[in-house]
Design an enzyme around this catalytic site. Structure first.
Site, PDB file in Angstrom:
ATOM      1  N   ARG A   1       0.987  -1.079  -0.082  1.00 51.94           N
ATOM      2  CA  ARG A   1       0.061   0.062   0.043  1.00 51.94           C
ATOM      3  C   ARG A   1       0.766   1.190   0.057  1.00 51.94           C
ATOM      4  NH1 ARG A   1      -5.595   1.307   3.267  1.00 51.94           N
ATOM      5  NH2 ARG A   1      -6.024   0.111   1.680  1.00 51.94           N
TER       6      ARG A   1
ATOM      7  N   HIS B   1      -7.060   0.726  -6.696  1.00 53.43           N
ATOM      8  CA  HIS B   1      -7.364  -0.214  -5.594  1.00 53.43           C
ATOM      9  C   HIS B   1      -7.943  -1.710  -5.987  1.00 53.43           C
ATOM     10  CE1 HIS B   1      -7.616  -1.379  -1.383  1.00 53.43           C
ATOM     11  NE2 HIS B   1      -8.777  -0.528  -1.132  1.00 53.43           N
TER      12      HIS B   1
ATOM     13  N   GLN C   1     -10.168  -4.129  -3.782  1.00 48.40           N
ATOM     14  CA  GLN C   1     -11.442  -3.620  -3.487  1.00 48.40           C
ATOM     15  C   GLN C   1     -12.331  -3.574  -4.455  1.00 48.40           C
ATOM     16  OE1 GLN C   1     -12.479  -1.942  -0.284  1.00 48.40           O
ATOM     17  NE2 GLN C   1     -14.467  -2.488  -1.119  1.00 48.40           N
TER      18      GLN C   1
ATOM     19  N   ASP D   1     -16.976   7.268  -2.554  1.00 50.74           N
ATOM     20  CA  ASP D   1     -15.828   7.058  -1.898  1.00 50.74           C
ATOM     21  C   ASP D   1     -15.497   8.413  -1.358  1.00 50.74           C
ATOM     22  OD1 ASP D   1     -13.443   5.951  -0.927  1.00 50.74           O
ATOM     23  OD2 ASP D   1     -12.217   6.417  -2.785  1.00 50.74           O
TER      24      ASP D   1
ATOM     25  N   CYS E   1     -16.198   1.792  -0.308  1.00 48.88           N
ATOM     26  CA  CYS E   1     -15.202   0.954  -0.133  1.00 48.88           C
ATOM     27  C   CYS E   1     -15.049   0.888   1.470  1.00 48.88           C
ATOM     28  CB  CYS E   1     -14.014   1.176  -0.767  1.00 48.88           C
ATOM     29  SG  CYS E   1     -13.658   2.748  -0.606  1.00 48.88           S
TER      30      CYS E   1
ATOM     31  N   ARG F   1     -13.742  -8.761   0.868  1.00 44.05           N
ATOM     32  CA  ARG F   1     -12.391  -8.288   0.789  1.00 44.05           C
ATOM     33  C   ARG F   1     -11.632  -9.638   1.080  1.00 44.05           C
ATOM     34  NH1 ARG F   1     -10.153  -3.375   0.724  1.00 44.05           N
ATOM     35  NH2 ARG F   1      -8.367  -4.586   0.196  1.00 44.05           N
TER      36      ARG F   1
END
Ligand code: CP
Ligand code: NVA
Length: 316
Positions: free
Chosen positions: A113, A140, A143, A235, A275, A303
């Site tokens: 990340r 991402h 996700q 988001d 998310c 996830r």
């Protein structure tokens, strides 16, 4: 049977999950199928990564990504090693190339990340083991794949599914467009002017969409994107690393809030996705995210199953 699904996914999978766009529609289909099988019968997969190690390098905080990768690795017999890099960026203590070339002597996959996509790219370039993007400024993929698994479960198929994304043209928006293109869904993106998704990523997604029957459309108003949608996604307005822009963005993005009025323009059985983490009262109102239409915790659960499918495929 489990061996067959994993063997098939492993045989055809690309070398890593660096952007998400390196996976073909068929590979994504195999991955989603494997994740669904793992979810239905986790015991069958308990030892498929016995004796394997996965390094998790995180430059930013995480709840879902970290825990699902750690629990996912453990659920397959592997061990995850968390490397907290939140105090300094990767490459500061030693070159990213050397980090990659050390880790690949000890572990079987890296999940990273990072602030910049270039950091993940560089890790992947130099590591002789698969690299998984656990969120960068541009993508991402873990996700988005979990989200499409969630939508597939809910609607029983993804071809032609009408998904509206409302808000910032950010990493999440990019990965949702890519996954929509790969799975044949119809994504309608609404952002304020100046916050549109990257034009090159839109173009790439449209190229894949032309093969799968998907569509990628951009709109200047949330109402246009949400009208008739089966799923409405938003988001945060200020992503990790953009904290100093948060106040200015809150003003600009206010008309893009997903509230009851906006969601009522969607199809009657529409679901709400986010998310997470979410800011109730900013990008989404409490009455939407905490309503029966919200499937945010199903997304979060999935996830785990996507993390397992990705690790089983790439780290085996
Ligand atoms: N959705 C997501 O990636 O959450 P975290 O930042 O908590 O990992
Ligand atoms: N766009 C958000 C997603 C968090 C999961 C961020 O990058 O902070």
């Amino acid at each position: 049977m489990s061996a067959t699904a994993i063997a098939r996914a492993r045989r055809t999978a690309p070398a890593g999950l660096v952007t998400g766009a390196e996976w073909t529609p068929a590979q994504v289909k195999d991955l989603l199928r494997l994740a669904a099988k793992m979810k239905a019968n986790p015991n069958r997969y308990r030892s498929v990564l016995d004796g394997r190690f996965v390094a998790l390098i995180f430059e930013k905080p995480s709840l879902r990504t970290r825990v699902t990768l750690e629990v996912g690795a453990g659920g397959l017999g592997a061990k995850a090693i968390f490397m907290d890099n939140t105090a300094s960026r990767l490459g500061e203590r030693e070159p990213i190339r050397d980090v990659a070339k050390n880790l690949d002597r000890w572990v079987h996959a890296i999940a990273a990340r990072t602030f910049t996509q270039e950091t993940v790219d560089e890790l992947a370039l130099h590591a002789a083991i698969p690299v998984v993007n656990a969120l960068s400024d541009r993508f991402h993929p873990c996700q988005a794949l979990a989200d499409f698994l969630t939508l597939d479960e809910r609607f029983g198929g993804l071809g032609g599914l009408r998904l509206a994304y409302v808000g910032d043209g950010n990493n999440m928006c990019h990965s949702l467009m890519i996954a929509a293109a790969q799975t044949g869904a119809a994504i309608r993106v609404a952002t304020p002017a100046g916050y549109e998704p990257d034009a090159g990523i839109v173009e790439d997604a449209r190229r894949v969409a032309a093969e799968t029957g998907a569509s990628i459309e951009l709109f200047p108003t949330p109402e246009a994107a949400v009208k008739g949608a089966q799923a409405v996604y938003t988001d945060v307005w200020a992503s990790m690393g953009q904290e100093e822009e948060a106040a200015e963005r809150a003003k600009i993005f206010a008309p893009f809030q997903v509230n009851r009025g906006l969601l009522d323009l969607a199809a009657p059985d529409a679901v709400f996705l986010h998310c997470l983490p979410a800011h109730r009262g900013l990008e989404v109102t409490e009455d939407v995210i905490d309503s029966p239409q919200s499937i945010v915790y199903e997304q979060a659960e999935n996830r785990l199953h996507i993390a397992k499918a990705v690790l089983a495929t790439l780290a085996g």
